[in-house]
Each structure stands twice: as C-alpha cells, then as structure tokens.
Design a protein around this motif. Structure first.
Motif, PDB file in Angstrom:
ATOM      1  N   TRP A 192       0.810  -1.237   0.000  1.00 36.76           N
ATOM      2  CA  TRP A 192       0.000   0.000   0.000  1.00 36.76           C
ATOM      3  C   TRP A 192       0.834   1.272   0.000  1.00 36.76           C
ATOM      4  O   TRP A 192       0.293   2.360  -0.004  1.00 36.76           O
ATOM      5  N   LYS A 193       2.162   1.119   0.077  1.00 38.17           N
ATOM      6  CA  LYS A 193       3.060   2.284   0.096  1.00 38.17           C
ATOM      7  C   LYS A 193       2.697   3.289   1.186  1.00 38.17           C
ATOM      8  O   LYS A 193       2.671   4.496   0.948  1.00 38.17           O
ATOM      9  N   MET A 194       2.356   2.751   2.368  1.00 40.47           N
ATOM     10  CA  MET A 194       2.004   3.652   3.474  1.00 40.47           C
ATOM     11  C   MET A 194       3.259   4.185   4.135  1.00 40.47           C
ATOM     12  O   MET A 194       4.172   3.433   4.450  1.00 40.47           O
ATOM     13  N   LYS A 195       3.273   5.499   4.343  1.00 47.29           N
ATOM     14  CA  LYS A 195       4.458   6.114   4.930  1.00 47.29           C
ATOM     15  C   LYS A 195       4.681   5.644   6.360  1.00 47.29           C
ATOM     16  O   LYS A 195       5.813   5.412   6.786  1.00 47.29           O
ATOM     17  N   MET A 196       3.568   5.468   7.096  1.00 44.59           N
ATOM     18  CA  MET A 196       3.692   5.051   8.496  1.00 44.59           C
ATOM     19  C   MET A 196       4.330   3.668   8.591  1.00 44.59           C
ATOM     20  O   MET A 196       5.081   3.380   9.513  1.00 44.59           O
ATOM     21  N   ALA A 197       3.999   2.791   7.607  1.00 40.08           N
ATOM     22  CA  ALA A 197       4.581   1.441   7.632  1.00 40.08           C
ATOM     23  C   ALA A 197       6.079   1.511   7.397  1.00 40.08           C
ATOM     24  O   ALA A 197       6.851   0.780   8.023  1.00 40.08           O
ATOM     25  N   GLU A 198       6.514   2.414   6.501  1.00 39.49           N
ATOM     26  CA  GLU A 198       7.956   2.584   6.272  1.00 39.49           C
ATOM     27  C   GLU A 198       8.648   2.957   7.570  1.00 39.49           C
ATOM     28  O   GLU A 198       9.681   2.391   7.931  1.00 39.49           O
ATOM     29  N   ILE A 199       8.040   3.936   8.258  1.00 36.48           N
ATOM     30  CA  ILE A 199       8.673   4.406   9.491  1.00 36.48           C
ATOM     31  C   ILE A 199       8.637   3.322  10.549  1.00 36.48           C
ATOM     32  O   ILE A 199       9.606   3.117  11.292  1.00 36.48           O
ATOM     33  N   ALA A 200       7.518   2.567  10.599  1.00 31.32           N
ATOM     34  CA  ALA A 200       7.409   1.497  11.597  1.00 31.32           C
ATOM     35  C   ALA A 200       8.470   0.437  11.364  1.00 31.32           C
ATOM     36  O   ALA A 200       9.091  -0.050  12.308  1.00 31.32           O
ATOM     37  N   MET A 201       8.717   0.110  10.071  1.00 26.78           N
ATOM     38  CA  MET A 201       9.691  -0.928   9.783  1.00 26.78           C
ATOM     39  C   MET A 201      11.079  -0.512  10.256  1.00 26.78           C
ATOM     40  O   MET A 201      11.777  -1.263  10.929  1.00 26.78           O
ATOM     41  N   ARG A 202      11.456   0.721   9.919  1.00 27.06           N
ATOM     42  CA  ARG A 202      12.776   1.195  10.306  1.00 27.06           C
ATOM     43  C   ARG A 202      12.886   1.333  11.824  1.00 27.06           C
ATOM     44  O   ARG A 202      13.955   1.144  12.399  1.00 27.06           O
ATOM     45  N   ALA A 203      11.758   1.649  12.472  1.00 28.42           N
ATOM     46  CA  ALA A 203      11.798   1.831  13.927  1.00 28.42           C
ATOM     47  C   ALA A 203      11.894   0.490  14.641  1.00 28.42           C
ATOM     48  O   ALA A 203      12.472   0.402  15.722  1.00 28.42           O
ATOM     49  N   THR A 204      11.331  -0.566  14.038  1.00 30.92           N
ATOM     50  CA  THR A 204      11.341  -1.881  14.687  1.00 30.92           C
ATOM     51  C   THR A 204      12.724  -2.513  14.656  1.00 30.92           C
ATOM     52  O   THR A 204      13.127  -3.164  15.618  1.00 30.92           O
ATOM     53  N   ALA A 205      13.450  -2.316  13.532  1.00 37.49           N
ATOM     54  CA  ALA A 205      14.687  -3.057  13.319  1.00 37.49           C
ATOM     55  C   ALA A 205      15.715  -2.887  14.445  1.00 37.49           C
ATOM     56  O   ALA A 205      16.193  -3.896  14.968  1.00 37.49           O
ATOM     57  N   PRO A 206      16.068  -1.656  14.864  1.00 39.76           N
ATOM     58  CA  PRO A 206      17.083  -1.569  15.919  1.00 39.76           C
ATOM     59  C   PRO A 206      16.611  -2.141  17.248  1.00 39.76           C
ATOM     60  O   PRO A 206      17.413  -2.729  17.975  1.00 39.76           O
ATOM     61  N   VAL A 207      15.307  -2.000  17.563  1.00 36.66           N
ATOM     62  CA  VAL A 207      14.797  -2.557  18.815  1.00 36.66           C
ATOM     63  C   VAL A 207      14.940  -4.074  18.800  1.00 36.66           C
ATOM     64  O   VAL A 207      15.411  -4.688  19.760  1.00 36.66           O
ATOM     65  N   GLY A 208      14.560  -4.672  17.647  1.00 35.18           N
ATOM     66  CA  GLY A 208      14.686  -6.118  17.534  1.00 35.18           C
ATOM     67  C   GLY A 208      16.129  -6.563  17.617  1.00 35.18           C
ATOM     68  O   GLY A 208      16.439  -7.553  18.285  1.00 35.18           O
ATOM     69  N   ALA A 209      17.032  -5.816  16.954  1.00 38.59           N
ATOM     70  CA  ALA A 209      18.445  -6.182  16.992  1.00 38.59           C
ATOM     71  C   ALA A 209      18.970  -6.115  18.421  1.00 38.59           C
ATOM     72  O   ALA A 209      19.709  -6.997  18.866  1.00 38.59           O
ATOM     73  N   PHE A 210      18.537  -5.088  19.148  1.00 40.21           N
ATOM     74  CA  PHE A 210      19.012  -4.937  20.522  1.00 40.21           C
ATOM     75  C   PHE A 210      18.499  -6.073  21.398  1.00 40.21           C
ATOM     76  O   PHE A 210      19.231  -6.604  22.233  1.00 40.21           O
ATOM     77  N   LEU A 211      17.215  -6.451  21.195  1.00 44.30           N
ATOM     78  CA  LEU A 211      16.662  -7.558  21.994  1.00 44.30           C
ATOM     79  C   LEU A 211      17.398  -8.863  21.685  1.00 44.30           C
ATOM     80  O   LEU A 211      17.666  -9.659  22.586  1.00 44.30           O
ATOM     81  N   THR A 212      17.728  -9.078  20.392  1.00 39.14           N
ATOM     82  CA  THR A 212      18.472 -10.288  20.027  1.00 39.14           C
ATOM     83  C   THR A 212      19.822 -10.307  20.726  1.00 39.14           C
ATOM     84  O   THR A 212      20.254 -11.325  21.264  1.00 39.14           O
ATOM     85  N   LEU A 213      20.466  -9.135  20.733  1.00 40.53           N
ATOM     86  CA  LEU A 213      21.764  -9.037  21.395  1.00 40.53           C
ATOM     87  C   LEU A 213      21.618  -9.322  22.889  1.00 40.53           C
ATOM     88  O   LEU A 213      22.448 -10.030  23.482  1.00 40.53           O
ATOM     89  N   THR A 214      20.541  -8.785  23.494  1.00 36.63           N
ATOM     90  CA  THR A 214      20.295  -9.045  24.916  1.00 36.63           C
ATOM     91  C   THR A 214      20.143 -10.537  25.171  1.00 36.63           C
ATOM     92  O   THR A 214      20.723 -11.081  26.119  1.00 36.63           O
TER      93      THR A 214
END
Lengths: 218, 245
Positions: free
Chosen positions: B84-106
């Motif tokens: 759907w090319k939603m702008k909010m989804a773009e931002i959500a995807m980029r916002a999720t990635a570092p949190v997930g990476a940090f949790l994996t590292l934890t």
C-alpha cells in the motif's frame, strides 16, 4: 516468454564465453580457498562442511555481477520495459548465473572430494547436493544483487544481506553429505534441500522482479 | 473504519496519538518490568539443580521471544509498505529493526552469562545460539540496506523485500531447538502441550514476557515519533509543535 528467456540465456552465455576469465574466476576461487583450509587447520581436514562453505563464498563472490554490467550499460532498463513478464526473464538470468558458477562447481567437486579423502559413497551425495543447493544459492544471490544493483557500494552490503539467508542451504547441504558418508544417498536432508530449491524457484524470481523495479526507479 | 486508516497515514495525527498512547504505555511497562523482576528475583524458589543462576531466565526468555516476534512485526510492516506504500509502515519498519536487533543481542549476552555457570562455557555453536546470531545479522542487514539508499521510500521498499525474504529463516530458527538440540534445551512452554516449568516460576516469566512486549511497543513508538520529526522537519505541523513548547 520461453523464446525470450532462451534468448537471454544465450546472450548471457555469449557474454561469458567472450571473457573466459570471469567464467573461470569462481572455480579458481573455489579450489584456492579449499587449499587454504588444510593450511589453516592442519593437513587432515575431514569436514565436508569446508567444501560447502567455500561453495557458498564462491557463489556470493559472483552474485554481485548478475545484474551489474547490464545495469551499467542500460540493458536492464530494456528488460524492465519489455512486455514479457519479469518472472521469466529474471529466472533466465539466474539460470545463466547458476550454469556458470554452481554447475561447474558441482562438476569439479568429485575431484575436491578425492583430495579431501571423502568416502566413495559421499561423493555422489556431494555432487547431487551441490547441484541442487547451488540453485538456491544463485536464486538468493540474485535477490541480493537486485536489491543492491542501484547502489555504488553494493559489494560489502550484498554479503551482509545474503549470507544469513544462505544458512539453511548450508545446514541441509552439509547434512546430506554427512548422510552420504554414512552410506545413505537419499537422505531427508537432501529432500529438504530439494524442497528449498523448489520453493526458491517459485518465489525468488518474484522477489527479484520486485527488487529490480524498486532499485531502477532512482 | 476507513477514516481510521486514512488518519493512520497522517503524520501529525499519528504523532499525537502515539504520544497519548505512550503516556499510558510507558508507566505500564515500567510497572510490569518492576513487578516481574521483583517477583522473579526475590519471591520464587531457587532451582533444584541450577540454584539461583536460573533467574536470568526472566530476562533471557522474554528478550528471545520478543526478538523473534519483532522480526515478524518488521516484515509485516515491510509488506504493508510494499503493497500500500504507506508512509507510516515505512517508518514502523525502520523503527522496529534496531529494537529487535538490541533484543536479540540481549538474548545472546544473557544466554552467554547463563551458559557459563550451567554449561561451563560462554558460548556453544549450538543450533539455537547460532541461529539467534544469524537473526541478529538479519536485523543488521535490513538496517544497512535501508541506510544505503538516499531516497527513503525506495530504501523502505528494498528493506521490506529483504525482510520478507528473511521470514523464511525465522521458522527454522524457532524450530531449531526441537530439530537438532545439543546443549540448549527444547522449548519448555508450548500452547498445546502445557508447560514444563513449575507454575510458581512460570507466572513471573509470563509477566516478564508481557512486560517485554510492552517495552518493545513503547520503544518502537518512541522511535517512530523521532523519525517522524526527522523526516518531516520542514512540515508546518512540526514548526507549530516546536513553537508550542
């Protein structure tokens, strides 16, 4: 569509045979890196995994080139605006890449297996698993190549995004060679590897097409 | 119903609603974390074999669970921005990635700390630990691909494709404990088969998992608000916002 795909494959082969060094580089890389393993680990390397890891690296090394040249000279644009579906043409590109890297690797692997003292029962398993597995490697590599083709500095990035995706292939490929060492040629791992190949053939060209459309929009 | 979807595409509306959600979510997260930690660390019996060292489970397990689930959140956001090319989804995807990476590292670090007293080694090249390391690199790959593109809408769609392709790996990681386990134990909690953990230890663990989910949600929302401001700093609503403060 089939005729179109055939023409693409023929073109890729003509291009490859006109510069034989590019054709030979992955094979030379494969043997050279395998020669480094006994130097690093001592003369008795029993692990069949070494062969698989180097096959992975050889495929990775050449995957950046799948679309690079055609991107630079503009023929990729022609591919995208052609009326033929992108699924077939990207599959043709991938097939040409596989038959220039994966296929020769699989064909010379019996020689490598002899040098690494694998039992005779494992050699056939190694060849078959490499034949099937490198198809998946080429398909995944093409996704990475399509995603990074628009970037100047694609080289290091492509290894970062592709290598994690190669992991299942490595696991099942190594496991099917191990099953071959124990004497069973048709192992569950080989079946899983083939299933992976079927799934990748069906799905990866879709991802490659979408990725090409995205990166050419710049 | 549809107006809600249209509103979801509007940055100022999302910014303010995320702020209002965070007002409640952040205190709730802190409360859950504090209750779970105190309950798990102080009010549960020590383990029969592992003594007190098992208590790191209350951080290790929730971090690993949410890291895996977070990858799906990221991939789904990527799919939405592809379709759907939603702008909010773009931002959500980029916002999720570092949190997930940090949790994996934890999860990896706490696993290593837990491994030293129980397995006698910091790290084993076990299927589960190795595949969690691979998960970490999947996250890093998505972030690196996103950052490599100048145009952020191209970047999000490229990273979205990579995220979707990577989802194939997640079931393999998830199931790896059951398929080839060596040192890492197989999954103790399942939806169908009940739990292998004693219920007095299980309840604080479930509480901590809930706490980590809400921590994940609040971190993602905070990240999204920041990147909204960064992307839209020229827009009139951001200027109005700055003038207000």
């Amino acid at each position: 569509m089939f005729e179109y795909a055939q023409r693409i494959i023929k073109r890729q082969f003509v291009l490859a045979f006109r510069s034989p060094t590019e054709f030979a580089t992955p094979i030379a890389f494969f043997i050279l890196v395998l020669a480094l393993f006994p130097l690093g680990f001592g003369p008795v390397v029993k692990s069949s995994g070494a062969i698989w890891i180097v096959a992975l690296l050889a495929s990775l090394l050449s995957s950046d080139r799948i679309f690079r040249q055609d991107y630079d000279d503009g023929s990729l644009d022609q591919l995208l605006i052609a009326p033929q579906p992108l699924f077939g043409s990207s599959l043709a590109y991938i097939f040409a890449h596989w038959s220039q890297t994966g296929l020769p690797l699989a064909l010379i692997s019996p020689l490598i297996a002899l040098m690494f003292d694998l039992p005779a029962s494992a050699i056939l398993a190694l060849v078959i698993s490499l034949l099937v597995g490198t198809v998946v490697l080429s398909l995944i590599g093409a996704i990475g190549a399509a995603l990074t083709v628009g970037l100047r500095k694609g080289g290091a990035l492509i290894s970062l995004i592709i290598l994690p995706l190669y992991v299942p292939v490595l696991i099942f490929g190594k496991a099917s060679v191990d099953a071959g060492i124990q004497g069973s040629l048709l192992s569950p791992s080989l079946a899983l590897l083939s299933a992976l190949a079927c799934g990748a053939i069906a799905l990866a060209p879709i991802a490659v097409g979408a990725a090409l459309r995205i990166s050419m929009e710049i | 119903m549809w107006t809600f979807f249209h509103k979801l595409g509007s940055p100022p509306w999302f910014y303010s609603i995320a702020g209002r959600i965070l007002q409640w979510l952040l205190p709730l997260t802190l409360l859950l974390l504090a209750t779970g930690c105190i309950w798990g660390l102080l009010f549960t019996a020590p383990d029969f074999r592992q003594g007190n060292s098992y208590r790191i489970m209350y951080v290790h397990v929730p971090a690993a669970v949410v890291a895996l689930a977070g990858y799906y959140v990221m991939a789904i956001a990527g799919a939405i921005c592809l379709i759907w090319k939603m702008k909010m989804a773009e931002i959500a995807m980029r916002a999720t990635a570092p949190v997930g990476a940090f949790l994996t590292l934890t999860a990896l670090v706490t696993g290593a700390i837990w491994g030293k007293p129980t397995w006698g080694t910091w790290w084993v090249w076990d299927a589960r630990t190795t595949s969690m390391l691979i998960l970490f690199f999947l996250y890093i790959g998505v972030i690196a691909l996103y950052e490599a593109y100048e145009d952020k809408s191209i970047a999000s769609r490229a990273a979205g494709i990579l995220g979707l392709v990577g989802t194939v790996n997640i079931p393999i990681i998830y199931k790896s404990v059951d398929w080839w386990y060596s040192l890492h134990q197989p999954a103790s909690i399942t939806f169908t088969g009940g739990s292998a953990i004693e219920s007095s230890m299980l309840y604080p663990l479930l509480l901590m998992i809930t706490a980590f989910y809400s921590l994940f949600a609040s971190c993602v929302l905070c990240n999204m608000r920041v990147s909204l401001i960064k992307r839209e700093w020229r827009a009139s609503w951001v200027r109005a916002l700055v003038k207000e403060d």
